[in-house]
Scaffold this motif. Structure first.
Motif, PDB file in Angstrom:
ATOM      1  N   ALA A   1     -12.302   5.533  21.633  1.00 40.02           N
ATOM      2  CA  ALA A   1     -12.272   4.185  21.063  1.00 40.02           C
ATOM      3  C   ALA A   1     -10.841   3.701  20.901  1.00 40.02           C
ATOM      4  O   ALA A   1     -10.549   2.529  21.135  1.00 40.02           O
ATOM      5  N   SER A   2      -9.955   4.602  20.530  1.00 37.17           N
ATOM      6  CA  SER A   2      -8.559   4.199  20.319  1.00 37.17           C
ATOM      7  C   SER A   2      -7.883   3.755  21.608  1.00 37.17           C
ATOM      8  O   SER A   2      -6.835   3.126  21.575  1.00 37.17           O
ATOM      9  N   GLU A   3      -8.500   4.066  22.741  1.00 31.13           N
ATOM     10  CA  GLU A   3      -7.938   3.668  24.029  1.00 31.13           C
ATOM     11  C   GLU A   3      -8.513   2.358  24.564  1.00 31.13           C
ATOM     12  O   GLU A   3      -8.070   1.881  25.612  1.00 31.13           O
ATOM     13  N   LEU A   4      -9.472   1.779  23.856  1.00 27.59           N
ATOM     14  CA  LEU A   4     -10.044   0.505  24.309  1.00 27.59           C
ATOM     15  C   LEU A   4      -8.993  -0.597  24.227  1.00 27.59           C
ATOM     16  O   LEU A   4      -8.218  -0.659  23.274  1.00 27.59           O
ATOM     17  N   THR A   5      -8.974  -1.466  25.218  1.00 24.52           N
ATOM     18  CA  THR A   5      -7.973  -2.538  25.234  1.00 24.52           C
ATOM     19  C   THR A   5      -8.377  -3.718  24.355  1.00 24.52           C
ATOM     20  O   THR A   5      -7.515  -4.428  23.873  1.00 24.52           O
ATOM     21  N   ASP A   6      -9.658  -3.928  24.161  1.00 20.73           N
ATOM     22  CA  ASP A   6     -10.137  -5.015  23.309  1.00 20.73           C
ATOM     23  C   ASP A   6      -9.987  -4.575  21.851  1.00 20.73           C
ATOM     24  O   ASP A   6     -10.678  -3.663  21.405  1.00 20.73           O
ATOM     25  N   PRO A   7      -9.082  -5.209  21.094  1.00 23.62           N
ATOM     26  CA  PRO A   7      -8.834  -4.747  19.722  1.00 23.62           C
ATOM     27  C   PRO A   7     -10.046  -4.867  18.810  1.00 23.62           C
ATOM     28  O   PRO A   7     -10.246  -4.026  17.934  1.00 23.62           O
ATOM     29  N   VAL A   8     -10.871  -5.878  19.005  1.00 29.34           N
ATOM     30  CA  VAL A   8     -12.057  -6.043  18.170  1.00 29.34           C
ATOM     31  C   VAL A   8     -13.066  -4.934  18.473  1.00 29.34           C
ATOM     32  O   VAL A   8     -13.618  -4.313  17.557  1.00 29.34           O
TER      33      VAL A   8
END
Length: 103
Positions: free
Chosen positions: A25-32
């Motif tokens: 999850a920490s690697e997702l580009t979408d901050p939301v």
């Protein structure tokens, strides 16, 4: 009371799996999306730890623990699968199958 160690092996797989999902999850580009997934996994870890305590003989509480999420948090994660599929089949992202990438 259930055998206190009956699920130790399962929890031994579950908790590291949840840690891996949180790391991903920490690697997702979408901050939301990143923050939502991190929050969801944190909540799940708390729930599973409580389930483990109850299985080991902890006393139950009369009222469910108060949620640590804000009122703005989406309710999809707390709905039943049937309700989700009827209301929002495309927005939930539910899948069936392996989470491992195929080669």
């Amino acid at each position: 009371m259930a055998n206190p160690g009956a699920f130790d092996k399962d929890f031994g797989y579950l908790m590291p799996f949840l840690d891996k999902v949180a790391a991903a999850a920490s690697e997702l580009t979408d901050p939301v999306a990143r923050e939502e997934l991190i929050q969801l996994i944190a909540e799940e870890k708390v729930r599973w730890e409580r389930a483990r305590e109850l299985l080991r003989g902890a006393s139950g509480s009369a009222a469910p623990p108060s949620p640590s999420t804000s009122a703005a948090a989406p309710l999809l994660a707390r709905s039943s699968a049937d309700g989700i599929n009827r209301v929002a089949p495309l927005t939930t992202g539910l899948t069936v199958g392996s989470l491992k990438q195929s080669r």
